[in-house]
Design a protein around this motif. Sequence first.
Motif, PDB file in Angstrom:
ATOM      1  N   ALA A  88      29.872   6.094 -39.196  1.00 13.05           N
ATOM      2  CA  ALA A  88      30.145   6.518 -40.571  1.00 13.05           C
ATOM      3  C   ALA A  88      29.917   8.019 -40.733  1.00 13.05           C
ATOM      4  O   ALA A  88      30.696   8.722 -41.392  1.00 13.05           O
ATOM      5  CB  ALA A  88      29.259   5.742 -41.544  1.00 13.05           C
ATOM      6  N   GLY A  89      28.838   8.519 -40.120  1.00 13.64           N
ATOM      7  CA  GLY A  89      28.543   9.945 -40.212  1.00 13.64           C
ATOM      8  C   GLY A  89      29.608  10.803 -39.575  1.00 13.64           C
ATOM      9  O   GLY A  89      29.982  11.858 -40.111  1.00 13.64           O
ATOM     10  N   PHE A  95      35.834  14.639 -41.978  1.00 13.07           N
ATOM     11  CA  PHE A  95      36.472  14.889 -43.271  1.00 13.07           C
ATOM     12  C   PHE A  95      36.200  16.314 -43.746  1.00 13.07           C
ATOM     13  O   PHE A  95      37.079  16.980 -44.304  1.00 13.07           O
ATOM     14  CB  PHE A  95      35.961  13.884 -44.298  1.00 13.07           C
ATOM     15  CG  PHE A  95      36.521  14.078 -45.677  1.00 13.07           C
ATOM     16  CD1 PHE A  95      37.785  13.616 -45.992  1.00 13.07           C
ATOM     17  CD2 PHE A  95      35.784  14.729 -46.651  1.00 13.07           C
ATOM     18  CE1 PHE A  95      38.318  13.802 -47.265  1.00 13.07           C
ATOM     19  CE2 PHE A  95      36.307  14.920 -47.922  1.00 13.07           C
ATOM     20  CZ  PHE A  95      37.576  14.450 -48.229  1.00 13.07           C
ATOM     21  N   PHE A  96      34.971  16.804 -43.514  1.00 14.66           N
ATOM     22  CA  PHE A  96      34.597  18.140 -43.975  1.00 14.66           C
ATOM     23  C   PHE A  96      34.875  19.230 -42.945  1.00 14.66           C
ATOM     24  O   PHE A  96      34.711  20.414 -43.242  1.00 14.66           O
ATOM     25  CB  PHE A  96      33.107  18.176 -44.331  1.00 14.66           C
ATOM     26  CG  PHE A  96      32.765  17.438 -45.589  1.00 14.66           C
ATOM     27  CD1 PHE A  96      33.059  17.985 -46.824  1.00 14.66           C
ATOM     28  CD2 PHE A  96      32.167  16.188 -45.544  1.00 14.66           C
ATOM     29  CE1 PHE A  96      32.741  17.307 -47.994  1.00 14.66           C
ATOM     30  CE2 PHE A  96      31.850  15.500 -46.698  1.00 14.66           C
ATOM     31  CZ  PHE A  96      32.140  16.059 -47.931  1.00 14.66           C
ATOM     32  N   PHE A 158      27.351  12.853 -38.149  1.00 14.28           N
ATOM     33  CA  PHE A 158      28.029  13.853 -38.977  1.00 14.28           C
ATOM     34  C   PHE A 158      28.295  15.127 -38.176  1.00 14.28           C
ATOM     35  O   PHE A 158      29.388  15.698 -38.227  1.00 14.28           O
ATOM     36  CB  PHE A 158      27.178  14.164 -40.201  1.00 14.28           C
ATOM     37  CG  PHE A 158      27.819  15.129 -41.167  1.00 14.28           C
ATOM     38  CD1 PHE A 158      28.704  14.669 -42.128  1.00 14.28           C
ATOM     39  CD2 PHE A 158      27.533  16.482 -41.107  1.00 14.28           C
ATOM     40  CE1 PHE A 158      29.299  15.557 -43.025  1.00 14.28           C
ATOM     41  CE2 PHE A 158      28.121  17.373 -41.989  1.00 14.28           C
ATOM     42  CZ  PHE A 158      29.012  16.911 -42.949  1.00 14.28           C
ATOM     43  N   TYR A 159      27.293  15.562 -37.422  1.00 15.73           N
ATOM     44  CA  TYR A 159      27.458  16.748 -36.576  1.00 15.73           C
ATOM     45  C   TYR A 159      28.580  16.535 -35.557  1.00 15.73           C
ATOM     46  O   TYR A 159      29.389  17.426 -35.297  1.00 15.73           O
ATOM     47  CB  TYR A 159      26.146  17.060 -35.857  1.00 15.73           C
ATOM     48  CG  TYR A 159      26.313  18.046 -34.723  1.00 15.73           C
ATOM     49  CD1 TYR A 159      26.433  19.410 -34.967  1.00 15.73           C
ATOM     50  CD2 TYR A 159      26.357  17.601 -33.403  1.00 15.73           C
ATOM     51  CE1 TYR A 159      26.607  20.300 -33.929  1.00 15.73           C
ATOM     52  CE2 TYR A 159      26.538  18.493 -32.359  1.00 15.73           C
ATOM     53  CZ  TYR A 159      26.656  19.839 -32.625  1.00 15.73           C
ATOM     54  OH  TYR A 159      26.844  20.722 -31.588  1.00 15.73           O
ATOM     55  N   ASP A 160      28.643  15.330 -34.982  1.00 12.12           N
ATOM     56  CA  ASP A 160      29.662  15.044 -33.986  1.00 12.12           C
ATOM     57  C   ASP A 160      31.059  15.177 -34.579  1.00 12.12           C
ATOM     58  O   ASP A 160      31.959  15.753 -33.967  1.00 12.12           O
ATOM     59  CB  ASP A 160      29.459  13.627 -33.438  1.00 12.12           C
ATOM     60  CG  ASP A 160      30.301  13.358 -32.204  1.00 12.12           C
ATOM     61  OD1 ASP A 160      30.793  14.326 -31.589  1.00 12.12           O
ATOM     62  OD2 ASP A 160      30.470  12.181 -31.842  1.00 12.12           O
ATOM     63  N   GLY A 161      31.244  14.645 -35.793  1.00 11.59           N
ATOM     64  CA  GLY A 161      32.545  14.775 -36.427  1.00 11.59           C
ATOM     65  C   GLY A 161      32.848  16.184 -36.882  1.00 11.59           C
ATOM     66  O   GLY A 161      33.988  16.631 -36.858  1.00 11.59           O
ATOM     67  N   LEU A 162      31.811  16.919 -37.271  1.00 14.37           N
ATOM     68  CA  LEU A 162      31.993  18.269 -37.802  1.00 14.37           C
ATOM     69  C   LEU A 162      32.211  19.299 -36.710  1.00 14.37           C
ATOM     70  O   LEU A 162      33.066  20.185 -36.821  1.00 14.37           O
ATOM     71  CB  LEU A 162      30.761  18.664 -38.626  1.00 14.37           C
ATOM     72  CG  LEU A 162      30.809  19.989 -39.371  1.00 14.37           C
ATOM     73  CD1 LEU A 162      31.816  19.917 -40.513  1.00 14.37           C
ATOM     74  CD2 LEU A 162      29.425  20.333 -39.920  1.00 14.37           C
ATOM     75  N   PHE A 163      31.453  19.171 -35.592  1.00 17.68           N
ATOM     76  CA  PHE A 163      31.457  20.221 -34.573  1.00 17.68           C
ATOM     77  C   PHE A 163      31.516  19.640 -33.177  1.00 17.68           C
ATOM     78  O   PHE A 163      32.438  19.926 -32.421  1.00 17.68           O
ATOM     79  CB  PHE A 163      30.214  21.095 -34.764  1.00 17.68           C
ATOM     80  CG  PHE A 163      30.252  22.381 -33.998  1.00 17.68           C
ATOM     81  CD1 PHE A 163      31.320  23.239 -34.087  1.00 17.68           C
ATOM     82  CD2 PHE A 163      29.181  22.737 -33.188  1.00 17.68           C
ATOM     83  CE1 PHE A 163      31.343  24.438 -33.370  1.00 17.68           C
ATOM     84  CE2 PHE A 163      29.186  23.920 -32.484  1.00 17.68           C
ATOM     85  CZ  PHE A 163      30.268  24.777 -32.577  1.00 17.68           C
TER      86      PHE A 163
END
Length: 264
Positions: A88-89, A95-96, A158-163
């Motif tokens: 989910a993260g 997305f961001f 979240f970090y994985d998806g972002l960066f």
Amino acid sequence: MPDIALTTLVVLCLAAAAAGWIDAVVGGGGLLLLPALLLGLPQVPAAQVLGTNKAVAIVGTTGAAVTYLRKAPVRLWTALRIGLAALAGSMAGAFFAAGISSEVLRPVIMVVLLAVAAFVMLRPSFGRAAAEDDGARPEVTRARIVAAILLVGGGIGFYDGLFGPGTGTFLVLALTAVLHLDLVTASANAKIVNVCTNGGALAMFAYQGNVMWQLGAVMAVFNLVGGLVGARMALSRGSGFVRGVLLVVVFSLVAKLAFDQWVA
């Protein structure tokens, strides 16, 4: 699949094997595999490179996870809950991602990684005491499990998806700190989380048609072999070996981020 020279294919397969080994021991195999694909296939759209990278990585990660499950004390239910939170993260991070500049994030991540390296070097017992002090292990409270799900799963996801770079390494370090795991056991549990996040990402890339399945299948064989060898070496050599590999991977990641930030 695009036309690929035999020499390029051999190099990509060797990179996949090495990445599988690194991932199985301490995480961070993407530091090697993704740049190898980008350099070896400059004509291929980035989305297809990323999708193929996930198709390769999930095979080696799954093989390593199975090896750890058979021979290491994996907390499967906890790891699965962290994995779902990480999934989910990572979706939220992706997305961001479009609105965040990687040039801003790289220096921050480099500072964090250097602090991690200093901590590991100055604390030789980190990731070792839980497994080696005559079975003495601090109690893992319900609050720590919740923290692992939210912070380790959601935050690192979240970090994985972002960066992305170094996600596996961050998972190992975070699981060691939050759940009082030794480095070998943390690596084992991190593989379960990685399987969850890789599976979710691969499903999305496949839905979008951004996976080169033929190339991915060939490279995945080598990635699987590397992952199996790495997991068995980590299990047989213990936390001291994993700690050494961890430091090498952390410094390699810092060097890669520095190169991307100021040279490339």
